[in-house]
Design a protein around this motif. Structure first.
Motif, PDB file in Angstrom:
ATOM      1  N   MET A   1       0.843  -1.202   0.000  1.00 34.67           N
ATOM      2  CA  MET A   1       0.000   0.000   0.000  1.00 34.67           C
ATOM      3  C   MET A   1       0.876   1.249   0.000  1.00 34.67           C
ATOM      4  O   MET A   1       1.855   1.319   0.732  1.00 34.67           O
ATOM      5  N   GLN A   2       0.536   2.254  -0.809  1.00 34.82           N
ATOM      6  CA  GLN A   2       1.290   3.484  -0.846  1.00 34.82           C
ATOM      7  C   GLN A   2       1.023   4.291   0.421  1.00 34.82           C
ATOM      8  O   GLN A   2      -0.107   4.347   0.910  1.00 34.82           O
ATOM      9  N   PRO A   3       2.058   4.948   0.989  1.00 40.45           N
ATOM     10  CA  PRO A   3       1.842   5.792   2.165  1.00 40.45           C
ATOM     11  C   PRO A   3       0.847   6.896   1.852  1.00 40.45           C
ATOM     12  O   PRO A   3       0.891   7.507   0.790  1.00 40.45           O
ATOM     13  N   ARG A   4      -0.060   7.167   2.773  1.00 41.94           N
ATOM     14  CA  ARG A   4      -1.083   8.178   2.547  1.00 41.94           C
ATOM     15  C   ARG A   4      -0.992   9.322   3.550  1.00 41.94           C
ATOM     16  O   ARG A   4      -1.748  10.265   3.490  1.00 41.94           O
ATOM     17  N   GLY A   5      -0.080   9.198   4.520  1.00 40.47           N
ATOM     18  CA  GLY A   5       0.111  10.269   5.484  1.00 40.47           C
ATOM     19  C   GLY A   5       1.076  11.318   4.975  1.00 40.47           C
ATOM     20  O   GLY A   5       1.764  11.140   3.972  1.00 40.47           O
ATOM     21  N   TYR A   6       1.131  12.438   5.675  1.00 42.96           N
ATOM     22  CA  TYR A   6       2.066  13.522   5.361  1.00 42.96           C
ATOM     23  C   TYR A   6       3.094  13.594   6.482  1.00 42.96           C
ATOM     24  O   TYR A   6       2.739  13.567   7.661  1.00 42.96           O
ATOM     25  N   ARG A   7       4.379  13.692   6.131  1.00 46.58           N
ATOM     26  CA  ARG A   7       5.441  13.856   7.131  1.00 46.58           C
ATOM     27  C   ARG A   7       6.466  14.857   6.631  1.00 46.58           C
ATOM     28  O   ARG A   7       6.994  14.715   5.526  1.00 46.58           O
ATOM     29  N   GLY A 111     -13.147   1.970  10.534  1.00 43.56           N
ATOM     30  CA  GLY A 111     -13.174   0.507  10.425  1.00 43.56           C
ATOM     31  C   GLY A 111     -11.832  -0.058  10.022  1.00 43.56           C
ATOM     32  O   GLY A 111     -11.056   0.591   9.307  1.00 43.56           O
ATOM     33  N   GLU A 112     -11.540  -1.274  10.473  1.00 44.42           N
ATOM     34  CA  GLU A 112     -10.244  -1.892  10.183  1.00 44.42           C
ATOM     35  C   GLU A 112     -10.054  -2.184   8.704  1.00 44.42           C
ATOM     36  O   GLU A 112      -8.928  -2.250   8.212  1.00 44.42           O
ATOM     37  N   THR A 113     -11.161  -2.400   7.969  1.00 43.26           N
ATOM     38  CA  THR A 113     -11.056  -2.751   6.546  1.00 43.26           C
ATOM     39  C   THR A 113     -11.001  -1.525   5.635  1.00 43.26           C
ATOM     40  O   THR A 113     -10.784  -1.659   4.441  1.00 43.26           O
ATOM     41  N   GLU A 114     -11.216  -0.330   6.209  1.00 42.42           N
ATOM     42  CA  GLU A 114     -11.230   0.884   5.399  1.00 42.42           C
ATOM     43  C   GLU A 114      -9.803   1.357   5.109  1.00 42.42           C
ATOM     44  O   GLU A 114      -8.883   1.120   5.898  1.00 42.42           O
ATOM     45  N   ILE A 115      -9.633   2.037   3.983  1.00 41.57           N
ATOM     46  CA  ILE A 115      -8.330   2.575   3.596  1.00 41.57           C
ATOM     47  C   ILE A 115      -8.212   4.008   4.111  1.00 41.57           C
ATOM     48  O   ILE A 115      -9.153   4.795   3.968  1.00 41.57           O
ATOM     49  N   PRO A 116      -7.077   4.377   4.715  1.00 36.68           N
ATOM     50  CA  PRO A 116      -6.908   5.763   5.188  1.00 36.68           C
ATOM     51  C   PRO A 116      -7.013   6.749   4.035  1.00 36.68           C
ATOM     52  O   PRO A 116      -6.595   6.472   2.917  1.00 36.68           O
ATOM     53  N   LYS A 117      -7.567   7.911   4.330  1.00 35.35           N
ATOM     54  CA  LYS A 117      -7.630   8.972   3.332  1.00 35.35           C
ATOM     55  C   LYS A 117      -6.245   9.615   3.187  1.00 35.35           C
ATOM     56  O   LYS A 117      -5.458   9.635   4.129  1.00 35.35           O
ATOM     57  N   ARG A 118      -5.981  10.099   1.996  1.00 40.37           N
ATOM     58  CA  ARG A 118      -4.684  10.727   1.752  1.00 40.37           C
ATOM     59  C   ARG A 118      -4.633  12.095   2.406  1.00 40.37           C
ATOM     60  O   ARG A 118      -5.577  12.882   2.307  1.00 40.37           O
ATOM     61  N   ALA A 119      -3.524  12.382   3.082  1.00 38.82           N
ATOM     62  CA  ALA A 119      -3.342  13.669   3.747  1.00 38.82           C
ATOM     63  C   ALA A 119      -2.676  14.648   2.788  1.00 38.82           C
ATOM     64  O   ALA A 119      -1.596  14.366   2.274  1.00 38.82           O
ATOM     65  N   ALA A 260       0.417  16.989 -10.689  1.00 34.49           N
ATOM     66  CA  ALA A 260       0.835  17.440  -9.355  1.00 34.49           C
ATOM     67  C   ALA A 260       0.746  16.303  -8.345  1.00 34.49           C
ATOM     68  O   ALA A 260       1.638  16.121  -7.508  1.00 34.49           O
ATOM     69  N   SER A 261      -0.321  15.529  -8.425  1.00 39.77           N
ATOM     70  CA  SER A 261      -0.487  14.405  -7.510  1.00 39.77           C
ATOM     71  C   SER A 261       0.560  13.326  -7.760  1.00 39.77           C
ATOM     72  O   SER A 261       1.137  12.758  -6.816  1.00 39.77           O
ATOM     73  N   THR A 262       0.838  13.045  -9.040  1.00 38.85           N
ATOM     74  CA  THR A 262       1.846  12.040  -9.388  1.00 38.85           C
ATOM     75  C   THR A 262       3.233  12.477  -8.942  1.00 38.85           C
ATOM     76  O   THR A 262       4.011  11.680  -8.409  1.00 38.85           O
ATOM     77  N   LEU A 263       3.539  13.754  -9.140  1.00 35.93           N
ATOM     78  CA  LEU A 263       4.852  14.270  -8.771  1.00 35.93           C
ATOM     79  C   LEU A 263       5.087  14.172  -7.265  1.00 35.93           C
ATOM     80  O   LEU A 263       6.210  13.938  -6.815  1.00 35.93           O
ATOM     81  N   ALA A 264       4.025  14.331  -6.474  1.00 34.13           N
ATOM     82  CA  ALA A 264       4.163  14.308  -5.012  1.00 34.13           C
ATOM     83  C   ALA A 264       4.260  12.905  -4.443  1.00 34.13           C
ATOM     84  O   ALA A 264       4.684  12.728  -3.299  1.00 34.13           O
ATOM     85  N   ALA A 265       3.868  11.889  -5.216  1.00 32.62           N
ATOM     86  CA  ALA A 265       3.776  10.532  -4.681  1.00 32.62           C
ATOM     87  C   ALA A 265       5.130  10.005  -4.198  1.00 32.62           C
ATOM     88  O   ALA A 265       5.236   9.423  -3.116  1.00 32.62           O
ATOM     89  N   LEU A 266       6.177  10.219  -4.993  1.00 33.21           N
ATOM     90  CA  LEU A 266       7.501   9.698  -4.627  1.00 33.21           C
ATOM     91  C   LEU A 266       8.075  10.409  -3.399  1.00 33.21           C
ATOM     92  O   LEU A 266       8.516   9.754  -2.453  1.00 33.21           O
ATOM     93  N   PRO A 267       8.097  11.751  -3.342  1.00 32.20           N
ATOM     94  CA  PRO A 267       8.567  12.415  -2.117  1.00 32.20           C
ATOM     95  C   PRO A 267       7.742  12.052  -0.887  1.00 32.20           C
ATOM     96  O   PRO A 267       8.293  11.916   0.215  1.00 32.20           O
ATOM     97  N   GLN A 268       6.426  11.867  -1.063  1.00 37.27           N
ATOM     98  CA  GLN A 268       5.591  11.493   0.078  1.00 37.27           C
ATOM     99  C   GLN A 268       5.962  10.097   0.579  1.00 37.27           C
ATOM    100  O   GLN A 268       6.063   9.863   1.788  1.00 37.27           O
ATOM    101  N   ARG A 269       6.193   9.182  -0.349  1.00 32.73           N
ATOM    102  CA  ARG A 269       6.593   7.827   0.042  1.00 32.73           C
ATOM    103  C   ARG A 269       7.964   7.841   0.711  1.00 32.73           C
ATOM    104  O   ARG A 269       8.180   7.167   1.718  1.00 32.73           O
ATOM    105  N   LEU A 270       8.884   8.623   0.155  1.00 33.77           N
ATOM    106  CA  LEU A 270      10.223   8.700   0.720  1.00 33.77           C
ATOM    107  C   LEU A 270      10.201   9.287   2.125  1.00 33.77           C
ATOM    108  O   LEU A 270      10.902   8.807   3.020  1.00 33.77           O
TER     109      LEU A 270
END
Length: 548
Positions: A1-7, A111-119, A260-270
């Protein structure tokens, strides 16, 4: 699963107390902007709204000091909880003594089966970056892109090669004939809107672009494109270029919001996968205690404390379940990395074996020539005829007529678009794959091969036009095959003589490239037993799967 939080993890040269004051002031400002009342915030748990709490804890001692604020918002039972954590930490000697600031935003589903929303990037980030003079190693982390002039290029390259940097550096170029200020405000700033606090952001002026690309000949960026330079850049090693993905101007302008969303995916995962600095890792886990009510009987106070402790226990259980899920995801990613490593090892071993066989053959032929008395011929330097590779994907399409065993039924526009996105050896790999498919089809028509294309690649029959078996996949995953939307993308065109529906499920594919947001693939269908042809139904960016 791709990270969906912001850090966000940055450092600052400000003193700890000064950084704490700035962070708390902007945090309270941000909270008030949400309509909450943070007045009277004290250590422990503070109720700032009927559905929101703010936990605060701090410590100061010989091992340094930290202050931490954690806000939890639960608009409704079904909406889950948004948790925002801000930490300011005094630095350690091994960190250079800098003050560290960490901000985490994550969604915890109900719920445990739900996917977190992207931050998304919170508004507080801009406020913090502006006032803290935030740094990643020696690079300034700003709330917007900074122009790089020609005289700044050497400094930027030094930042790119800095072994201590944690963040990617995202660099945009300006197309020929465009005003840099207009291009930055109309294109680059909207494109970078999800990257604040996740990457160091630059825009090359036209004068700086030429000097930059001369210095980084294997890692250039030009023509309105954007490149993400990951930590660990090696400017002198050409294969390293594939680690640093390029986004073309055409991709950006085709769908700016998606870009913009695609460009942010890699830095967010990193940012979510990077180990924290030692100073932040040393902070103990937050254990919030409820504040004791000042009025009411002992029984009322005990009931209140019991309810608060029960709520804290529920939070801890929920947080533990989320961490377990993250650990399982990391194990899955590790398994994929191991599989990719094994594929590369197998590919290297395969190439090594072929080189060894070629060398043995050369030695044998030289011995035969020597025995025949033809010493001059025996010691003539050997050579192999060069393959005339196409110079563009458009030319590749035009030259498909040279391959009698291959029929292209895909979308030519999609393939031509690779010309604005291509890096390094994609063209060569694609042409090598087509040559191998053509040779396989013609050999199959003569009744030579036994088995599918992968088996043929592993056999001696492919020696004339070899293609790495590690880059061949004859099947998609079960999930892709079963999921209607993913399967539909791989229902690709063929003549009705091949299938009456005019399309077939083309799961067999060649891995043309990787390490990029494009990662092109070539999908094909082996109809050699009937028509003597291989039908190529797609050559373009990686189709969606369970990871994209």
């Amino acid at each position: 699963m791709q990270p969906r939080g912001y850090r966000m993890v940055v450092s600052t040269e400000l003193e700890y107390v000064q950084a704490c004051g700035i962070a708390e002031r902007h945090l309270l400002e941000w909270i008030r902007g949400k309509g909450y009342d943070p007045s009277g915030v004290d250590e422990g748990r503070n109720d700032i709204a009927p559905h929101a709490t703010l936990d605060r804890d701090s410590e100061s001692g010989r091992k340094g000091a930290y202050s931490r604020w954690r806000m939890r918002e639960t608009p409704s039972a079904a909406a889950g909880t948004w948790q925002s954590t801000l930490i300011v930490r005094s630095g350690l000697e091994e960190d250079g003594g800098r003050t560290w600031v960490q901000l985490d935003i994550e969604h915890q589903p109900a719920g445990e089966t739900e996917i977190p929303k992207r931050a998304n990037t919170p508004n507080i980030v801009r406020l913090l970056l502006d006032d803290l003079r935030a740094l990643d190693a020696d690079a300034e982390v700003t709330a917007g892109p900074v122009f790089v002039e020609a005289q700044d290029v050497d400094d930027v390259i030094e930042e790119l090669c800095d072994g201590n940097r944690r963040m990617p550096v995202v660099i945009a170029s300006v197309p020929y004939g465009k005003d840099p200020d207009d291009w930055s405000s109309s294109v680059v700033e909207p494109l970078f809107r999800f990257l604040h606090g996740l990457a160091v952001l630059y825009v090359l002026t036209p004068e700086a672009q030429a000097r930059f690309n001369d210095a980084l000949e294997y890692h250039p960026v030009f023509g309105g494109g954007v490149r993400t330079y990951l930590p660990g850049l090696d400017p002198a090693w050409k294969p390293d270029a594939q680690r640093h993905p390029v986004m073309s101007r055409r991709t950006i302008e085709a769908d700016p919001r998606r870009a913009a969303s695609t460009l942010a995916a890699l830095p967010q995962r990193l940012s979510s996968r990077q180990p924290l600095p030692a100073a932040l890792l040393a902070i103990p886990r937050q254990r919030t205690r409820p504040r004791t009510p000042q009025d009411g009987t002992d029984v009322v106070q005990l009931r209140s404390e019991n309810a608060a402790l029960t709520a804290l226990l529920d939070e801890a259980e929920h947080a533990e379940a989320i961490r377990v899920g993250e650990i399982n995801d990391l194990y899955a990613e590790l398994a994929k990395a191991d599989q990719a490593s094994n594929e590369l090892r197998g590919e290297n071993e395969e190439l090594y074996d072929k080189v060894q066989e070629s060398q043995r053959l050369i030695r044998f032929l030289r011995e035969q020539l020597q025995e025949a008395g033809r010493f001059a011929v025996a010691h003539t330097p050997s050579f192999t005829a060069d393959i005339a590779y196409p110079t563009t994907f458009a030319e590749l399409l035009d030259r498909l007529g040279e391959l009698s065993g291959v029929a292209f039924t895909g979308n030519r526009k999609t393939t031509r678009a690779l010309d604005s996105q291509s890096v390094d050896n994609w063209l060569r790999v694609a042409w090598d794959g087509l040559l191998a498919l053509d040779h396989f089809a013609r050999s199959s028509a003569e009744g030579t091969p036994s088995g599918d294309f992968l088996s043929w690649c592993k056999s001696d029959s492919s020696s004339a036009f070899p293609f790495p078996a590690a880059k061949v996949a004859m099947r998609e995953s079960d999930t892709v095959a079963r999921k209607a939307k993913l399967r539909a993308e791989r229902m690709l065109p063929v003549p009705e003589a091949v299938h009456p529906d005019g399309q077939v499920f083309m799961q067999a594919h060649l891995k043309i490239g990787g390490g990029n947001t494009i990662a092109p693939r070539l999908h094909f269908y082996d109809d050699c037993p009937r028509s003597g042809k291989v039908y190529v139904g797609y050559l373009g960016p990686h189709l969606r799967n369970t990871l994209t």
